[in-house]
Design an enzyme around this catalytic site. Structure first.
Site, PDB file in Angstrom:
ATOM      1  N   GLY A 100       0.804  -1.221   0.000  1.00  0.00           N
ATOM      2  CA  GLY A 100       0.000   0.000   0.000  1.00  0.00           C
ATOM      3  C   GLY A 100       0.832   1.264   0.000  1.00  0.00           C
ATOM      4  N   THR A 101       2.120   1.140  -0.364  1.00  0.00           N
ATOM      5  CA  THR A 101       3.028   2.289  -0.317  1.00  0.00           C
ATOM      6  C   THR A 101       2.527   3.449  -1.163  1.00  0.00           C
ATOM      7  OG1 THR A 101       4.966   0.898   0.115  1.00  0.00           O
ATOM      8  CG2 THR A 101       5.378   3.071  -0.853  1.00  0.00           C
ATOM      9  N   SER A 140       6.029   4.759   8.341  1.00  0.00           N
ATOM     10  CA  SER A 140       6.346   4.003   7.130  1.00  0.00           C
ATOM     11  C   SER A 140       5.020   3.573   6.521  1.00  0.00           C
ATOM     12  CB  SER A 140       7.191   2.775   7.471  1.00  0.00           C
ATOM     13  OG  SER A 140       7.217   1.852   6.399  1.00  0.00           O
ATOM     14  N   ASN A 142       4.542   0.679   5.763  1.00  0.00           N
ATOM     15  CA  ASN A 142       4.353  -0.657   6.309  1.00  0.00           C
ATOM     16  C   ASN A 142       3.610  -0.678   7.636  1.00  0.00           C
ATOM     17  OD1 ASN A 142       5.795  -1.355   4.087  1.00  0.00           O
ATOM     18  ND2 ASN A 142       7.625  -2.056   5.178  1.00  0.00           N
ATOM     19  N   THR A 188     -37.129 -32.288   9.230  1.00  0.00           N
ATOM     20  CA  THR A 188     -35.708 -32.641   9.222  1.00  0.00           C
ATOM     21  C   THR A 188     -35.440 -33.419   7.941  1.00  0.00           C
ATOM     22  OG1 THR A 188     -36.112 -34.709  10.431  1.00  0.00           O
ATOM     23  CG2 THR A 188     -35.585 -32.764  11.749  1.00  0.00           C
ATOM     24  N   HIS A 189     -34.294 -33.199   7.330  1.00  0.00           N
ATOM     25  CA  HIS A 189     -33.969 -33.787   6.021  1.00  0.00           C
ATOM     26  C   HIS A 189     -35.013 -33.379   4.968  1.00  0.00           C
ATOM     27  CE1 HIS A 189     -30.988 -36.532   7.877  1.00  0.00           C
ATOM     28  NE2 HIS A 189     -31.860 -36.566   8.876  1.00  0.00           N
ATOM     29  N   SER A 319     -42.297 -11.306 -12.450  1.00  0.00           N
ATOM     30  CA  SER A 319     -42.028 -11.912 -13.743  1.00  0.00           C
ATOM     31  C   SER A 319     -42.441 -10.971 -14.861  1.00  0.00           C
ATOM     32  CB  SER A 319     -42.779 -13.236 -13.878  1.00  0.00           C
ATOM     33  OG  SER A 319     -42.660 -13.758 -15.188  1.00  0.00           O
ATOM     34  N   SER A 320     -41.660 -11.020 -15.940  1.00  0.00           N
ATOM     35  CA  SER A 320     -42.006 -10.221 -17.123  1.00  0.00           C
ATOM     36  C   SER A 320     -42.995 -10.955 -18.025  1.00  0.00           C
ATOM     37  CB  SER A 320     -40.734  -9.915 -17.921  1.00  0.00           C
ATOM     38  OG  SER A 320     -40.123 -11.124 -18.367  1.00  0.00           O
ATOM     39  N   LYS A 325     -47.176 -12.819 -10.515  1.00  0.00           N
ATOM     40  CA  LYS A 325     -46.160 -13.598  -9.799  1.00  0.00           C
ATOM     41  C   LYS A 325     -45.378 -12.692  -8.850  1.00  0.00           C
ATOM     42  CE  LYS A 325     -42.963 -17.381 -10.782  1.00  0.00           C
ATOM     43  NZ  LYS A 325     -41.937 -17.133  -9.777  1.00  0.00           N
ATOM     44  N   ILE A 326     -45.186 -13.147  -7.637  1.00  0.00           N
ATOM     45  CA  ILE A 326     -44.397 -12.427  -6.634  1.00  0.00           C
ATOM     46  C   ILE A 326     -43.269 -13.335  -6.169  1.00  0.00           C
ATOM     47  CG2 ILE A 326     -44.420 -11.316  -4.378  1.00  0.00           C
ATOM     48  CD1 ILE A 326     -45.997  -9.814  -6.526  1.00  0.00           C
ATOM     49  N   GLU A 332     -33.363 -13.417  -1.984  1.00  0.00           N
ATOM     50  CA  GLU A 332     -32.391 -13.734  -3.038  1.00  0.00           C
ATOM     51  C   GLU A 332     -31.220 -12.745  -3.025  1.00  0.00           C
ATOM     52  OE1 GLU A 332     -34.914 -13.699  -6.428  1.00  0.00           O
ATOM     53  OE2 GLU A 332     -35.911 -15.583  -5.904  1.00  0.00           O
TER      54      GLU A 332
END
Length: 461
Positions: A100-101, A140, A142, A188-189, A319-320, A325-326, A332
């Site tokens: 990062g100098t 420095s 550093n 479960t599963h 949806s287009s 649709k929602i 997401e």
């Protein structure tokens, strides 16, 4: 010479620099030598650097190394850096030297040239402030770059991420209480299991976030150890005695946070385990958020052909091509952010292992990814909490319907009739599309009264 440029000089010779900018020769060399990508050094790092330079100048003055006049100029210019007024003068990309100098020199040059302008002198004259001798005094690249890394990350976590997660946790707790009487089938599963309440499910989410906050808080102790005062390799060459503690004291006054001088400067410069550890906490939070976001969108799936156990806000058309649709868009978005954070952690782990002897040489990419993770998580959590979580409602009719159809309620009969007989009831009920009660009572396993007494979902949670 072109009237739009001025000549500046560094140790390698003369460099043409645009007249309109405050940076100088070394910044311009970096700009020309690293035409890589568009990812700039984050503004949080630049502002943190302004604080570090101000704190260092005050320390040098307090220790008799820097005059009052020079301190006043540094104070004036760093205030402009900290408040963002000079953002346009920090053009360097992340993909530069690993120490990062060039960014350190970018800051030094901006302070020097802006001070020259304030004093009525020519930019590039290094009068009255020399970028190395005055602005970088006792420092420095550093030790200042990792110090700026720690300051920037700590401030971003404390002022942005922690409040967002705390609000998120609070809302999850509220939903857990609100949904405490909504009994449903557990899974479960991905298969039917014994009952839980919707509130209990949400209490699990709240606990995940609470633990994530704890992991994040724990990581701050190491992150707040500052490398300043170690100079080039950790020995503190060219610093006056007590410089590191004076700088830290000044930074604490500027930020309101409790930083401390790293007890071992060699570790603080050569290895950035504090960044790696902090990123690990962020990754843990991200994996928790993946679980929560996925559960929310599964629970809301439908509205007629999915689980449809909860309803989430309709924020925009989904949806287009499919009218009405929602989609679970906030979930997401949170998922994508969480994936990015996990990926950033991998980069940080690799970069953190890139210390050779006395210096880590992947500092810029480490702080770039860490700050991106912090900011993305804060923004995404805030958005999800506001635009999705707060509006979650239970679909009680569906919860009851699924619960009453669940074969796993038979588990409550195991202490009474044993595992094998309970399994026979469940299997037959499934094969013949009957209720548990119809099979249990009809085949004489137990009486209707015994069934009603033992198979009570409310007593099973």
């Amino acid at each position: 010479m072109d009237s739009e440029f001025r000549l500046e000089q560094d140790s390698l010779g003369e460099v043409k620099v645009p007249k309109k900018v405050y940076y100088g020769a070394q910044t311009e060399r970096s700009r020309n030598n690293f035409p890589i990508g568009k990812e700039k050094i984050p503004e949080e790092v630049i502002k943190a650097y302004g604080m570090v330079k101000l704190a260092a100048a005050r320390a040098n003055h307090q220790l008799g190394k820097l005059s009052e006049e020079k301190l006043e100029l540094i104070e004036r210019v760093t205030e402009e850096i900290i408040t963002g007024r000079l953002d346009d003068h920090f053009p360097l990309v992340v993909w530069q030297t690993g120490s990062g100098t060039q960014t350190n020199m970018n800051v030094n040059e901006v302070i020097s040239n802006r001070a020259s302008e304030i004093a009525g002198n020519e930019q590039g004259s290094h009068d009255p402030l020399h970028p190395n001798d005055d602005v970088n005094m006792s420092q420095s690249s550093n030790d200042t770059f990792p110090t700026a890394m720690s300051v920037a990350a700590t401030l971003a976590i404390g002022k942005k991420l922690k409040p967002a997660l705390e609000n998120f946790h609070e809302t999850l707790e509220e939903k857990s209480e609100e949904f405490s009487d909504q009994i449903k089938t557990g899974r479960t599963h991905l298969m039917d299991a014994t009952p839980v309440s919707l509130g209990q499910e949400f209490s699990g989410y709240a606990s995940q976030v609470q633990h994530g906050l704890g992991h994040l808080e724990d990581s701050l102790a190491h992150l707040k150890e500052l490398a300043i005062g170690g100079t080039a390799v950790g020995t503190g060459l060219n610093t006056p005695e007590g410089f590191d503690n004076e700088v830290v004291s000044n930074l604490n006054q500027l930020t309101g946070f409790n930083f401390k001088a790293a007890p071992n400067k060699f570790e603080a410069i050569a290895a950035h385990d504090s960044i790696v550890n902090c990123s690990g906490a962020l990754k843990t939070i991200a994996t928790s958020l993946i679980k929560i976001a996925n559960d929310i969108r599964w629970l809301a799936s439908g509205p007629r052909c999915g689980l449809a156990e909860i309803e989430i806000p309709a924020n925009e058309p989904g949806s287009s091509i499919m009218p009405g649709k929602i989609n679970p868009t906030q979930a997401e978005a949170l998922l994508q952010v969480s994936y990015q954070v996990v990926g950033n952690d991998t980069v940080i782990n690799l970069a953190g292992s890139s210390g050779n002897f006395e210096l880590n040489v992947a500092k810029p990419v480490m702080i770039y990814n860490l700050l991106q993770s912090i900011n993305l998580l804060a923004d995404a959590v805030k958005s999800f909490e506001k635009r999705c979580l707060k509006g979650v409602k239970p679909l009680s009719k569906n919860l009851s319907k699924y619960l009453n159809r669940s074969l796993m309620l038979v588990t409550a009969l195991t202490p009474l009739i044993g595992y094998e007989k309970a399994a026979e009831i469940a299997n037959k009920a499934h094969r013949e599309s009957k209720t548990l009660k119809e099979v249990a009572v009809g085949d004489g396993y137990l009486t209707e009264e015994e069934f009603e007494k033992n198979v009570d979902p409310g007593s099973m949670i």
